[in-house]
Motif scaffolding. Sequence first.
Motif, PDB file in Angstrom:
ATOM      1  N   SER A  79     -24.368   4.736  -7.945  1.00 22.48           N
ATOM      2  CA  SER A  79     -23.078   5.430  -7.944  1.00 22.48           C
ATOM      3  C   SER A  79     -22.279   5.090  -9.197  1.00 22.48           C
ATOM      4  O   SER A  79     -21.696   5.983  -9.828  1.00 22.48           O
ATOM      5  CB  SER A  79     -22.271   5.062  -6.694  1.00 22.48           C
ATOM      6  N   ILE A  80     -22.272   3.833  -9.564  1.00 20.02           N
ATOM      7  CA  ILE A  80     -21.549   3.414 -10.769  1.00 20.02           C
ATOM      8  C   ILE A  80     -22.191   4.019 -12.011  1.00 20.02           C
ATOM      9  O   ILE A  80     -21.499   4.563 -12.882  1.00 20.02           O
ATOM     10  CB  ILE A  80     -21.495   1.873 -10.862  1.00 20.02           C
ATOM     11  N   VAL A  81     -23.522   3.947 -12.093  1.00 17.44           N
ATOM     12  CA  VAL A  81     -24.227   4.513 -13.246  1.00 17.44           C
ATOM     13  C   VAL A  81     -23.992   6.026 -13.306  1.00 17.44           C
ATOM     14  O   VAL A  81     -23.750   6.577 -14.389  1.00 17.44           O
ATOM     15  CB  VAL A  81     -25.736   4.177 -13.194  1.00 17.44           C
ATOM     16  N   TYR A  82     -24.037   6.697 -12.170  1.00 17.99           N
ATOM     17  CA  TYR A  82     -23.795   8.140 -12.124  1.00 17.99           C
ATOM     18  C   TYR A  82     -22.402   8.467 -12.665  1.00 17.99           C
ATOM     19  O   TYR A  82     -22.232   9.383 -13.474  1.00 17.99           O
ATOM     20  CB  TYR A  82     -23.952   8.647 -10.693  1.00 17.99           C
ATOM     21  N   PHE A  83     -21.410   7.724 -12.231  1.00 19.78           N
ATOM     22  CA  PHE A  83     -20.033   7.931 -12.692  1.00 19.78           C
ATOM     23  C   PHE A  83     -19.940   7.711 -14.201  1.00 19.78           C
ATOM     24  O   PHE A  83     -19.379   8.538 -14.926  1.00 19.78           O
ATOM     25  CB  PHE A  83     -19.078   6.999 -11.939  1.00 19.78           C
TER      26      PHE A  83
ATOM     27  N   ARG B 146     -16.947  13.475 -20.731  1.00 24.13           N
ATOM     28  CA  ARG B 146     -15.597  12.939 -20.948  1.00 24.13           C
ATOM     29  C   ARG B 146     -14.718  13.155 -19.703  1.00 24.13           C
ATOM     30  O   ARG B 146     -15.148  12.889 -18.613  1.00 24.13           O
ATOM     31  CB  ARG B 146     -14.992  13.538 -22.198  1.00 24.13           C
ATOM     32  N   ILE B 147     -13.544  13.677 -19.851  1.00 25.77           N
ATOM     33  CA  ILE B 147     -12.628  13.817 -18.715  1.00 25.77           C
ATOM     34  C   ILE B 147     -13.168  14.807 -17.682  1.00 25.77           C
ATOM     35  O   ILE B 147     -12.925  14.653 -16.488  1.00 25.77           O
ATOM     36  CB  ILE B 147     -11.200  14.194 -19.179  1.00 25.77           C
ATOM     37  N   ASP B 148     -13.907  15.820 -18.130  1.00 29.47           N
ATOM     38  CA  ASP B 148     -14.517  16.761 -17.182  1.00 29.47           C
ATOM     39  C   ASP B 148     -15.530  16.061 -16.283  1.00 29.47           C
ATOM     40  O   ASP B 148     -15.860  16.553 -15.209  1.00 29.47           O
ATOM     41  CB  ASP B 148     -15.213  17.910 -17.923  1.00 29.47           C
ATOM     42  N   GLY B 149     -16.028  14.917 -16.714  1.00 29.17           N
ATOM     43  CA  GLY B 149     -16.991  14.153 -15.928  1.00 29.17           C
ATOM     44  C   GLY B 149     -16.426  13.632 -14.622  1.00 29.17           C
ATOM     45  O   GLY B 149     -17.170  13.239 -13.720  1.00 29.17           O
ATOM     46  N   LEU B 150     -15.111  13.640 -14.497  1.00 25.72           N
ATOM     47  CA  LEU B 150     -14.496  13.199 -13.238  1.00 25.72           C
ATOM     48  C   LEU B 150     -14.862  14.115 -12.079  1.00 25.72           C
ATOM     49  O   LEU B 150     -14.747  13.726 -10.923  1.00 25.72           O
ATOM     50  CB  LEU B 150     -12.975  13.107 -13.386  1.00 25.72           C
ATOM     51  N   ILE B 151     -15.341  15.309 -12.398  1.00 22.09           N
ATOM     52  CA  ILE B 151     -15.780  16.233 -11.352  1.00 22.09           C
ATOM     53  C   ILE B 151     -16.950  15.630 -10.580  1.00 22.09           C
ATOM     54  O   ILE B 151     -17.240  16.035  -9.456  1.00 22.09           O
ATOM     55  CB  ILE B 151     -16.135  17.627 -11.940  1.00 22.09           C
ATOM     56  N   CYS B 152     -17.600  14.635 -11.165  1.00 20.44           N
ATOM     57  CA  CYS B 152     -18.735  13.987 -10.502  1.00 20.44           C
ATOM     58  C   CYS B 152     -18.320  13.301  -9.213  1.00 20.44           C
ATOM     59  O   CYS B 152     -19.167  12.978  -8.383  1.00 20.44           O
ATOM     60  CB  CYS B 152     -19.410  12.986 -11.429  1.00 20.44           C
ATOM     61  N   LEU B 153     -17.050  13.090  -9.019  1.00 14.67           N
ATOM     62  CA  LEU B 153     -16.581  12.468  -7.775  1.00 14.67           C
ATOM     63  C   LEU B 153     -16.827  13.376  -6.573  1.00 14.67           C
ATOM     64  O   LEU B 153     -17.008  12.897  -5.457  1.00 14.67           O
ATOM     65  CB  LEU B 153     -15.106  12.099  -7.893  1.00 14.67           C
ATOM     66  N   VAL B 154     -16.869  14.684  -6.813  1.00 14.54           N
ATOM     67  CA  VAL B 154     -17.131  15.629  -5.720  1.00 14.54           C
ATOM     68  C   VAL B 154     -18.553  15.455  -5.180  1.00 14.54           C
ATOM     69  O   VAL B 154     -18.735  15.221  -3.984  1.00 14.54           O
ATOM     70  CB  VAL B 154     -16.855  17.091  -6.150  1.00 14.54           C
TER      71      VAL B 154
ATOM     72  N   LEU C  59     -20.498  12.946  -5.562  1.00 13.53           N
ATOM     73  CA  LEU C  59     -20.620  11.568  -5.094  1.00 13.53           C
ATOM     74  C   LEU C  59     -20.088  11.427  -3.673  1.00 13.53           C
ATOM     75  O   LEU C  59     -20.742  10.841  -2.803  1.00 13.53           O
ATOM     76  CB  LEU C  59     -19.848  10.650  -6.048  1.00 13.53           C
ATOM     77  N   ALA C  60     -18.932  12.005  -3.410  1.00 15.22           N
ATOM     78  CA  ALA C  60     -18.374  11.977  -2.054  1.00 15.22           C
ATOM     79  C   ALA C  60     -19.239  12.793  -1.106  1.00 15.22           C
ATOM     80  O   ALA C  60     -19.460  12.406   0.050  1.00 15.22           O
ATOM     81  CB  ALA C  60     -16.946  12.517  -2.068  1.00 15.22           C
ATOM     82  N   TYR C  61     -19.756  13.903  -1.603  1.00 15.44           N
ATOM     83  CA  TYR C  61     -20.591  14.785  -0.789  1.00 15.44           C
ATOM     84  C   TYR C  61     -21.853  14.067  -0.310  1.00 15.44           C
ATOM     85  O   TYR C  61     -22.268  14.220   0.840  1.00 15.44           O
ATOM     86  CB  TYR C  61     -20.966  16.018  -1.609  1.00 15.44           C
ATOM     87  N   VAL C  62     -22.460  13.268  -1.193  1.00 11.82           N
ATOM     88  CA  VAL C  62     -23.669  12.516  -0.838  1.00 11.82           C
ATOM     89  C   VAL C  62     -23.402  11.622   0.372  1.00 11.82           C
ATOM     90  O   VAL C  62     -24.228  11.528   1.282  1.00 11.82           O
ATOM     91  CB  VAL C  62     -24.165  11.668  -2.036  1.00 11.82           C
ATOM     92  N   PHE C  63     -22.256  10.990   0.393  1.00 14.17           N
ATOM     93  CA  PHE C  63     -21.951  10.062   1.473  1.00 14.17           C
ATOM     94  C   PHE C  63     -21.505  10.755   2.760  1.00 14.17           C
ATOM     95  O   PHE C  63     -21.612  10.197   3.836  1.00 14.17           O
ATOM     96  CB  PHE C  63     -20.919   9.037   1.008  1.00 14.17           C
ATOM     97  N   LEU C  64     -21.039  11.983   2.647  1.00 11.96           N
ATOM     98  CA  LEU C  64     -20.589  12.713   3.833  1.00 11.96           C
ATOM     99  C   LEU C  64     -21.684  13.547   4.492  1.00 11.96           C
ATOM    100  O   LEU C  64     -21.643  13.783   5.692  1.00 11.96           O
ATOM    101  CB  LEU C  64     -19.421  13.636   3.470  1.00 11.96           C
TER     102      LEU C  64
END
Length: 157
Positions: free
Chosen positions: A74-78, A86-94, A96-101
Amino acid sequence: MKYLLRYSYYIGIALVFAALISLLTNEIRYELIAPFSLLGYMIRLYDDLFDYDTDTKKKLLDKSAMKMLLIIFSIVYFVVNIIFFRIDGLICLVPLAYVFLENHFEVMKLFFLTIVCALYLAMYTKLQGLWIILFLCGTLLISVGFFIFKRLRPVKR
């Protein structure tokens, strides 16, 4: 290490989807290989962790090792997303959360591939045009087909 090698085909799957997105955006998107591979491994790890107590297959990792790998991936993915996008990479949180849900709500598994592909495609181009729509519909059909296949196949003991 055996666990990562056993599921190394996720890297191949990541290559295929990176190549398809490259075709749709008319530019080679090598940077998608790492995030797609990491997502594949995280999905596998979390699914194995979620089914750990009920799974009858031989386990290559114990629960604590799976949790540690999930945290590391998860850390490496982020970080990979921030480096490449760059800042658009924050979309990766979606994703990441989806994997856990998605293990808590089975129906979410149907839409994961389509959502991830749409998010990454949207970083490069508008989500319009026949080929992009067909690609996203195809990812949904693949997910639905795989979901049905997993439900209908006989359980191995």
